[in-house]
Motif scaffolding. Structure first.
Motif, PDB file in Angstrom:
ATOM      1  N   TYR A  73       0.679  -1.334   0.026  1.00  0.00           N
ATOM      2  CA  TYR A  73      -0.009   0.123   0.129  1.00  0.00           C
ATOM      3  C   TYR A  73       0.823   1.458   0.052  1.00  0.00           C
ATOM      4  CZ  TYR A  73      -3.925  -3.054   1.024  1.00  0.00           C
ATOM      5  OH  TYR A  73      -5.091  -3.963   0.919  1.00  0.00           O
ATOM      6  N   GLN A  74       2.006   1.216  -0.833  1.00  0.00           N
ATOM      7  CA  GLN A  74       2.661   2.584  -0.926  1.00  0.00           C
ATOM      8  C   GLN A  74       2.179   3.734  -1.087  1.00  0.00           C
ATOM      9  OE1 GLN A  74       6.250   3.472  -0.531  1.00  0.00           O
ATOM     10  NE2 GLN A  74       6.195   1.565   0.970  1.00  0.00           N
ATOM     11  N   LYS A  78       2.549   6.590   1.384  1.00  0.00           N
ATOM     12  CA  LYS A  78       3.232   7.976   1.230  1.00  0.00           C
ATOM     13  C   LYS A  78       2.480   8.444   0.064  1.00  0.00           C
ATOM     14  CE  LYS A  78       6.732   7.392   4.120  1.00  0.00           C
ATOM     15  NZ  LYS A  78       6.802   8.401   5.255  1.00  0.00           N
ATOM     16  N   PRO A  79       1.208   9.078   0.110  1.00  0.00           N
ATOM     17  CA  PRO A  79       0.424   9.871  -0.590  1.00  0.00           C
ATOM     18  C   PRO A  79       1.205  11.277  -0.922  1.00  0.00           C
ATOM     19  CG  PRO A  79      -0.680   9.909   1.272  1.00  0.00           C
ATOM     20  CD  PRO A  79       0.541   9.079   1.708  1.00  0.00           C
ATOM     21  N   GLN A  80       1.399  11.672  -2.286  1.00  0.00           N
ATOM     22  CA  GLN A  80       1.493  13.290  -2.517  1.00  0.00           C
ATOM     23  C   GLN A  80       0.325  14.093  -2.353  1.00  0.00           C
ATOM     24  OE1 GLN A  80       3.128  13.970  -6.284  1.00  0.00           O
ATOM     25  NE2 GLN A  80       4.534  12.091  -6.163  1.00  0.00           N
ATOM     26  N   VAL A 102      -2.709  10.533  -5.260  1.00  0.00           N
ATOM     27  CA  VAL A 102      -1.717  10.475  -5.985  1.00  0.00           C
ATOM     28  C   VAL A 102      -0.410   9.987  -5.133  1.00  0.00           C
ATOM     29  CG1 VAL A 102       0.012  11.917  -7.170  1.00  0.00           C
ATOM     30  CG2 VAL A 102      -2.543  12.672  -7.454  1.00  0.00           C
ATOM     31  N   GLY A 103       0.030   8.765  -5.809  1.00  0.00           N
ATOM     32  CA  GLY A 103       1.070   8.040  -4.928  1.00  0.00           C
ATOM     33  C   GLY A 103       2.475   8.676  -4.944  1.00  0.00           C
ATOM     34  N   PRO A 104       3.313   8.378  -4.176  1.00  0.00           N
ATOM     35  CA  PRO A 104       4.629   8.569  -4.387  1.00  0.00           C
ATOM     36  C   PRO A 104       5.273   8.554  -5.561  1.00  0.00           C
ATOM     37  CG  PRO A 104       4.471   6.429  -3.292  1.00  0.00           C
ATOM     38  CD  PRO A 104       3.083   6.865  -3.358  1.00  0.00           C
ATOM     39  N   ASP A 105       4.802   7.625  -6.521  1.00  0.00           N
ATOM     40  CA  ASP A 105       5.320   7.489  -8.130  1.00  0.00           C
ATOM     41  C   ASP A 105       4.646   8.474  -8.829  1.00  0.00           C
ATOM     42  OD1 ASP A 105       2.605   6.731  -8.060  1.00  0.00           O
ATOM     43  OD2 ASP A 105       3.347   4.563  -8.791  1.00  0.00           O
ATOM     44  N   GLY A 106       3.910   9.320  -8.323  1.00  0.00           N
ATOM     45  CA  GLY A 106       3.085  10.447  -9.030  1.00  0.00           C
ATOM     46  C   GLY A 106       1.904   9.839  -9.992  1.00  0.00           C
ATOM     47  N   SER A 129      -9.190  -1.203  -0.222  1.00  0.00           N
ATOM     48  CA  SER A 129      -8.648  -1.912  -1.666  1.00  0.00           C
ATOM     49  C   SER A 129      -8.215  -0.915  -2.422  1.00  0.00           C
ATOM     50  CB  SER A 129     -10.089  -2.394  -2.294  1.00  0.00           C
ATOM     51  OG  SER A 129      -9.990  -2.632  -3.578  1.00  0.00           O
ATOM     52  N   LEU A 130      -6.921  -1.362  -3.235  1.00  0.00           N
ATOM     53  CA  LEU A 130      -6.232  -0.104  -3.806  1.00  0.00           C
ATOM     54  C   LEU A 130      -5.983  -0.447  -5.286  1.00  0.00           C
ATOM     55  CD1 LEU A 130      -4.413   2.468  -3.543  1.00  0.00           C
ATOM     56  CD2 LEU A 130      -2.595   0.808  -3.193  1.00  0.00           C
TER      57      LEU A 130
END
Length: 138
Positions: A73-74, A78-80, A102-106, A129-130
């Motif tokens: 669940y990254q 770590k959500p942006q 928006v995840g850490p990967d953008g 659920s992601l």
């Protein structure tokens, strides 16, 4: 930035509280927000406190819980940025809440949280659920 703007523009279309009382939805959203903020500031113990008893049975230690969160669940960990979407009341004490992240990967993700009201009146997270979100491209 463009994705967050898009999420904010779509939020009125996504947010539908027709099935859930405003107070319940706000309480559930406050729980999710508090957990995400705890992750953001590195307070994993506080984040674990928002997990429902059933989750704590499956992940009985902070270390086990964090192993699951950091492994799968990254975007939640770590959500942006994030914004609340649809919500629905599933009975007298259960809420489903969509969160656009928006995840850490953008990249954009959709997290669907389930929460249950506890005997003390608070909401705790019973599951997430992601999946990668379907986004509009311009």
């Amino acid at each position: 930035m463009r994705r967050m703007l898009l999420a904010l523009l779509l939020l009125p279309l996504l947010a539908t509280n027709a099935f859930a009382g405003d107070a319940e939805v706000k309480a559930a959203q406050a729980t999710i927000d508090a957990q995400l903020q705890a992750f953001k500031r590195g307070d994993n113990a506080a984040a674990y406190d928002y997990a429902a008893p059933g989750i704590k049975t499956i992940f009985p230690t902070l270390e086990a819980f964090m192993g699951m969160v950091t492994g799968a669940y990254q975007p939640v960990y770590k959500p942006q940025s994030y914004a609340f979407g649809k919500s629905e009341e599933m009975g007298a004490a259960s809420i489903i809440q969509q969160v656009i992240i928006v995840g850490p990967d953008g990249k954009d993700y959709e997290a669907v949280y389930t929460l249950e009201r506890q005997p003390d009146g608070t909401y705790k997270i019973t599951g997430v659920s992601l999946k990668a979100a379907n986004t509009l491209s311009t």
